[in-house]
Design a protein around this motif. Structure first.
Motif, mmCIF file in Angstrom:
data_model
loop_
_atom_site.group_PDB
_atom_site.id
_atom_site.type_symbol
_atom_site.label_atom_id
_atom_site.label_comp_id
_atom_site.label_asym_id
_atom_site.label_seq_id
_atom_site.Cartn_x
_atom_site.Cartn_y
_atom_site.Cartn_z
ATOM 1 N N UNK A 66 0.856 -1.237 0.061
ATOM 2 C CA UNK A 66 0.182 -0.066 0.122
ATOM 3 C C UNK A 66 0.807 1.124 0.151
ATOM 4 N N UNK A 67 1.240 1.393 1.112
ATOM 5 C CA UNK A 67 2.446 2.649 1.100
ATOM 6 C C UNK A 67 3.654 2.557 1.825
ATOM 7 N N UNK A 68 4.023 1.239 1.937
ATOM 8 C CA UNK A 68 5.670 0.940 2.240
ATOM 9 C C UNK A 68 5.793 0.726 3.676
ATOM 10 N N UNK A 69 4.968 0.579 4.357
ATOM 11 C CA UNK A 69 5.118 0.081 5.672
ATOM 12 C C UNK A 69 5.933 -1.250 5.965
ATOM 13 N N UNK A 70 6.935 -1.475 6.774
ATOM 14 C CA UNK A 70 7.594 -2.773 6.703
ATOM 15 C C UNK A 70 7.302 -3.305 8.082
#
Ligand code: FES
Length: 122
Positions: A66-70
């Motif tokens: 989605x938006x790059x959370x790890x």
């Protein structure tokens, strides 16, 4: 707590991940070089399914598409995205023959986001 069957070992090839529905939850099974891990499949940012993202096998992390959370697969902790995301649940995993089993009692503590929202269980 009783273990519940999530999938067959054949369903999650080595160094891949896949989401399975289990008793109203979405569980992400990750196969890291033959070692299975189970975490909540729903990103705590805006709810994308983590299986749509990417797996970093060496770092033992999953990247939300989605938006790059790890997220760290072993601890469930969010490790990136400007602000730190609340952790996803982590579940104890056992392999019985070809069956991947998990204990639905999460092993990591619930955390709250800065807005006070409690980590989702789904
Ligand atoms: S939904 Fe996962 S980073 Fe936004």
């Amino acid at each position: 707590m009783a273990l519940v069957r999530v999938a067959s070992t054949k369903d999650v090839p080595e160094n891949s991940m896949k989401t399975f529905p289990v008793q109203g939850r979405k569980i992400l099974l990750v196969n890291l070089a033959g070692e299975f891990h189970a975490v909540g499949a729903i990103c705590t940012h805006q709810g994308w399914d983590l299986s749509w993202g990417a797996l970093a096998t060496r770092q033992k992390q999953v990247l939300c598409g989605g938006h790059g959370a790890v997220y760290d697969i072993e601890t469930g902790e969010g490790v990136k995205l400007g602000r730190k995301q609340a952790a996803v649940p982590v579940y104890r995993t056992e392999v019985h023959g070809e069956d991947i089993m998990i204990d639905l009692n999460r092993i990591n503590p619930r955390r709250q986001t800065l807005s006070g929202k409690v980590t989702q269980e789904l």
